[in-house]
Each structure stands twice: as C-alpha cells, then as structure tokens.
Design a protein around this motif. Structure first.
Motif, short mmCIF file in Angstrom:
data_model
loop_
_atom_site.label_atom_id
_atom_site.label_comp_id
_atom_site.label_asym_id
_atom_site.label_seq_id
_atom_site.Cartn_x
_atom_site.Cartn_y
_atom_site.Cartn_z
N LYS A 155 1.00 -1.14 0.51
CA LYS A 155 0.32 0.47 -0.62
C LYS A 155 1.28 0.94 0.69
CE LYS A 155 -3.72 1.95 2.22
NZ LYS A 155 -2.97 3.76 2.36
N ASP A 156 1.74 1.34 0.91
CA ASP A 156 2.90 2.50 1.05
C ASP A 156 3.45 2.71 -0.46
OD1 ASP A 156 1.84 2.41 3.68
OD2 ASP A 156 3.66 1.55 4.43
N ASN A 157 4.10 1.14 -1.37
CA ASN A 157 4.62 1.86 -2.68
C ASN A 157 3.85 1.79 -3.33
OD1 ASN A 157 7.56 0.45 -1.16
ND2 ASN A 157 6.48 -1.83 -1.69
N LYS A 158 2.52 1.19 -3.22
CA LYS A 158 1.74 2.54 -4.64
C LYS A 158 1.46 3.08 -4.08
CE LYS A 158 -3.41 1.20 -5.71
NZ LYS A 158 -4.69 0.83 -5.65
N ASP A 159 0.97 4.04 -2.80
CA ASP A 159 0.44 5.66 -2.47
C ASP A 159 1.94 6.24 -2.90
OD1 ASP A 159 -1.79 4.99 -1.34
OD2 ASP A 159 -1.17 4.98 0.61
N GLN A 160 3.61 5.42 -2.73
CA GLN A 160 4.49 6.35 -3.48
C GLN A 160 4.60 6.82 -4.49
OE1 GLN A 160 8.07 4.80 -1.86
NE2 GLN A 160 9.32 6.09 -2.71
N LYS A 161 3.59 5.88 -5.24
CA LYS A 161 3.95 5.27 -6.65
C LYS A 161 2.99 6.74 -7.61
CE LYS A 161 3.78 2.17 -10.83
NZ LYS A 161 2.95 3.47 -11.90
N GLN A 162 1.77 6.77 -6.25
CA GLN A 162 0.88 7.52 -6.86
C GLN A 162 1.10 8.64 -7.00
OE1 GLN A 162 -2.23 6.76 -4.88
NE2 GLN A 162 -3.34 5.19 -6.42
N ASN A 163 2.06 9.29 -6.02
CA ASN A 163 2.45 10.40 -5.23
C ASN A 163 3.47 10.74 -6.66
OD1 ASN A 163 0.80 11.00 -3.49
ND2 ASN A 163 1.80 10.41 -1.98
N GLN A 164 4.86 10.39 -7.01
CA GLN A 164 5.64 9.96 -7.74
C GLN A 164 4.64 10.16 -9.85
OE1 GLN A 164 8.74 6.80 -7.88
NE2 GLN A 164 9.35 8.00 -9.38
N ASP A 165 4.25 9.39 -9.94
CA ASP A 165 3.26 9.93 -11.13
C ASP A 165 2.85 11.06 -10.71
OD1 ASP A 165 4.77 7.67 -11.77
OD2 ASP A 165 1.82 6.52 -11.38
#
Length: 238
Positions: A155-165
C-alpha cells in the motif's frame, strides 16, 4: 450342500493365498524402505494394496514411501484416505499426524494445524503431535504477520508511486507550458523580425491611426482655406 461346501473351501483357500501375497508385498516393501529405496518400496506397497484395497499396512506405508520421495500432495491424499476411512483410533491418529506433516512440507499451514488437531482428538497423549501442532501454529502466525507487513508495504509503495506519478505529471505540465510560452515568444519575435521597421502590430495600428488623424486635419485646413478665399474675394463694382 456338498457343492456349497466345496465352494466355501475353495474361497477360503483363495483368501488365504491372497493374504499371504499381501503380507509378502508389504514385507518386501518394508525391506526396501529400510534400504531407502523408496521408489521400489512404493511399487511393492502398491502391489499389496492391489491385492486388497483395505490393506492398512500397505496403504499406510505407501503414504510414507511417497512422503520420502517428497511427493507431498500424493502422500497427503493417501493419509487422508486412511483417516477418512475411520476404524482404529490409533491408526486414524497416525494418519492425521502424517497428513499434518505432508501439509507442513507444502507450506499449507492452516491445513497442517487442522490435521494435527484431529490427530490429537484421536490420541490426546501424543506429545510429538502436540509439538508439531505448536510448531505449525507458530509458523502460521509468522506467515500471517508477514502477509500483513507485505500488504502495508504494498500500500505504501502504491501511494508512493501515485505521488511520484502526480509529481511527474505536474512537472510535465509545467515543462509543456514553458515550452509553449517559449514557442509563442519565438513566434512573436519572428513576426517582429519579418517587419522591416521592427514595428509590432499594436505600434503599426497606432501609427496608422496617427496618420489618419494628420490627414484629416490637413484636409480640414485645406477646406477651410478654400472656403475663406472664395468668401473674401470682393466683388468689383463697375
């Protein structure tokens, strides 16, 4: 009656012969098993089971031979079949114990825990099964904790990826705007350079308006002079 008696005797002799063959195959399988020739032992136990499907030693030892060959799924099926057949509680307890071991080897921890519990229901005094149950429960607990941790990390990685995107998209939008502004400025500069006097459209319009005003004023002056000259010429009295 006489004929019936002969048949009974014949059947009895046949059953005794089959029993001897079963025991012979089981004995041969046990010898091969002790020599760690598990594949050959499996074949011997299958021969014993073929002679009598309900041959408990043959079926049980067949499961053991499969387990030793690391064929845990097949071993589990074999032990489950023995356990489901019921009968002697001690045999059923051992079958569930080995079923638990097979499931444990396949990392099917919940099924393993369940099998050990059923084994203890049939033989509550089996300390080895109790130990294996505790071991499987501990492994299951760690597995569940790891799954929860992995889920949180995902979940953290997904959130981080969304923020990065999002940041990448914002940067792209800003870059696109800067590039467009630069292109617009270059276009405007080019247009100005194409004008010989380097006059912008707005400056040209202002100059045109000024010229029009000057021309209008000049025309007004000329019209005024002409009118005054005609009116001021005296008529000669002859």
């Amino acid at each position: 009656m006489k004929q019936l008696l002969i048949i009974v005797i014949f059947l009895g002799s046949g059953l005794q012969l089959f029993a001897q063959q079963e025991r012979s195959y089981v004995k041969k399988g046990n010898e091969l098993y002790q020599q760690k020739k598990y594949k050959e032992a499996e074949e011997a136990y299958r021969e014993a089971v073929a002679k009598k499907e309900q041959n408990v030693p043959g079926n049980f030892n067949l499961g053991d031979a499969l387990y030793k060959q690391k064929q845990y799924d097949k071993a589990a099926d074999q032990f489950k079949k023995i356990a489901d057949a019921g009968g002697d509680k001690n045999v059923v307890a051992h079958a569930y114990h080995n079923l638990g071991n097979s499931m444990l080897q396949n990392q099917k921890l919940e099924e393993s825990v369940d099998a050990y519990k059923k084994s203890l229901l049939n033989n509550p005094k089996d300390e080895e099964t109790r130990y294996n149950l505790a071991y499987a429960q501990e492994k299951l607990k760690k597995q569940q904790q790891q799954q929860q941790k992995d889920g949180k990390n995902n979940k953290d990685n997904k959130d981080q990826k969304q923020n990065q995107d999002k940041n990448n998209q914002d940067k792209k939008n800003n870059d696109d705007k800067k590039n467009q502004d630069k292109k617009d400025q270059q276009k405007q500069d080019k247009q100005q350079q194409s004008n010989p006097n380097n006059i912008s459209k707005e400056d040209a319009q202002r100059m045109l308006d000024a010229l029009n005003n000057d021309e209008k004023q000049t025309q007004d002056k000329l019209k005024g002079k002409k009118a005054r000259g005609t009116a001021g010429r005296p008529a000669k009295d002859w």
